[in-house]
Design a protein around this motif. Structure first.
Motif, PDB file in Angstrom:
ATOM      1  N   THR A  49      34.023  52.171  55.898  1.00 36.33           N
ATOM      2  CA  THR A  49      33.177  53.363  55.846  1.00 36.33           C
ATOM      3  C   THR A  49      32.907  53.837  54.417  1.00 36.33           C
ATOM      4  N   GLN A  50      33.581  53.253  53.441  1.00 39.14           N
ATOM      5  CA  GLN A  50      33.370  53.640  52.044  1.00 39.14           C
ATOM      6  C   GLN A  50      32.075  53.015  51.528  1.00 39.14           C
ATOM      7  N   PRO A  51      31.408  53.677  50.603  1.00 39.77           N
ATOM      8  CA  PRO A  51      30.134  53.156  50.083  1.00 39.77           C
ATOM      9  C   PRO A  51      30.289  51.798  49.395  1.00 39.77           C
ATOM     10  N   ILE A  52      29.276  50.953  49.584  1.00 35.38           N
ATOM     11  CA  ILE A  52      29.210  49.667  48.877  1.00 35.38           C
ATOM     12  C   ILE A  52      28.715  49.960  47.465  1.00 35.38           C
ATOM     13  N   VAL A  53      29.472  49.505  46.471  1.00 36.30           N
ATOM     14  CA  VAL A  53      29.104  49.765  45.075  1.00 36.30           C
ATOM     15  C   VAL A  53      28.643  48.508  44.348  1.00 36.30           C
ATOM     16  N   ALA A  54      28.891  47.341  44.962  1.00 42.34           N
ATOM     17  CA  ALA A  54      28.476  46.068  44.360  1.00 42.34           C
ATOM     18  C   ALA A  54      28.670  44.973  45.402  1.00 42.34           C
ATOM     19  N   THR A  55      28.225  43.765  45.072  1.00 43.41           N
ATOM     20  CA  THR A  55      28.485  42.585  45.890  1.00 43.41           C
ATOM     21  C   THR A  55      28.945  41.456  44.980  1.00 43.41           C
ATOM     22  N   VAL A  56      29.668  40.497  45.574  1.00 43.40           N
ATOM     23  CA  VAL A  56      30.154  39.341  44.823  1.00 43.40           C
ATOM     24  C   VAL A  56      29.814  38.093  45.635  1.00 43.40           C
ATOM     25  N   GLN A  57      29.367  37.044  44.947  1.00 43.02           N
ATOM     26  CA  GLN A  57      28.972  35.791  45.592  1.00 43.02           C
ATOM     27  C   GLN A  57      30.176  34.903  45.905  1.00 43.02           C
ATOM     28  N   ARG A  58      29.995  33.991  46.866  1.00 44.93           N
ATOM     29  CA  ARG A  58      31.028  33.014  47.226  1.00 44.93           C
ATOM     30  C   ARG A  58      31.498  32.246  45.986  1.00 44.93           C
ATOM     31  N   ASP A  59      32.778  31.931  45.953  1.00 48.19           N
ATOM     32  CA  ASP A  59      33.450  31.163  44.902  1.00 48.19           C
ATOM     33  C   ASP A  59      33.628  31.919  43.585  1.00 48.19           C
ATOM     34  N   ALA A  60      33.196  33.175  43.525  1.00 47.67           N
ATOM     35  CA  ALA A  60      33.464  33.970  42.323  1.00 47.67           C
ATOM     36  C   ALA A  60      34.966  34.250  42.249  1.00 47.67           C
ATOM     37  N   VAL A  61      35.492  34.256  41.040  1.00 44.52           N
ATOM     38  CA  VAL A  61      36.904  34.586  40.823  1.00 44.52           C
ATOM     39  C   VAL A  61      36.946  35.938  40.126  1.00 44.52           C
ATOM     40  N   VAL A  62      37.677  36.874  40.723  1.00 45.72           N
ATOM     41  CA  VAL A  62      37.758  38.225  40.163  1.00 45.72           C
ATOM     42  C   VAL A  62      39.208  38.640  39.983  1.00 45.72           C
ATOM     43  N   LYS A  63      39.444  39.480  38.989  1.00 45.66           N
ATOM     44  CA  LYS A  63      40.781  40.018  38.760  1.00 45.66           C
ATOM     45  C   LYS A  63      41.076  41.066  39.830  1.00 45.66           C
ATOM     46  N   ALA A  64      42.292  41.027  40.336  1.00 43.13           N
ATOM     47  CA  ALA A  64      42.685  41.948  41.397  1.00 43.13           C
ATOM     48  C   ALA A  64      44.097  42.466  41.131  1.00 43.13           C
ATOM     49  N   GLU A  65      44.522  43.342  41.986  1.00 39.81           N
ATOM     50  CA  GLU A  65      45.876  43.877  41.944  1.00 39.81           C
ATOM     51  C   GLU A  65      46.636  43.342  43.153  1.00 39.81           C
ATOM     52  N   ARG A  66      47.922  43.531  43.156  1.00 38.82           N
ATOM     53  CA  ARG A  66      48.743  43.097  44.287  1.00 38.82           C
ATOM     54  C   ARG A  66      48.637  44.066  45.460  1.00 38.82           C
TER      55      ARG A  66
END
Length: 95
Positions: A49-66
């Protein structure tokens, strides 16, 4: 008092790591995830229910948290993605 705090923190890190000793490589590796969906919505909070602020394509690698909350993984920039559509890279420390 300081010694007790240090020992307590070390104990929590040991338990969080599944009882395995933390080595220097585990402390320095980042959590990175690969997108498995064709297009993944990035949201402002951990819910559909939270707003979409961006999109990411398949196979993209992004930094994340645990951090995973309500089925959503926190990205390093403070935004959220559905955790079922990302997988940790083989050299990351997301667990």
């Amino acid at each position: 008092m300081i010694v007790i705090g240090v020992l307590g923190a070390a104990g929590l890190m040991y338990v969080a790591n599944g009882g395995k000793q933390l080595g220097p490589e585990q402390l320095t590796r980042e959590c990175r995830v690969t997108v498995t969906a064709d297009i993944l919505n990035v949201r402002s909070g951990p819910a559909d229910t939270q707003p979409i602020v961006a999109t990411v394509q398949r196979d993209a690698v992004v930094k994340a948290e645990r951090t995973v909350q309500n089925g959503f993984r926190l990205l390093s920039d403070g935004r959220w993605v559905n955790d079922q559509f990302v997988t940790p890279t083989s050299d990351s420390n997301c667990a």
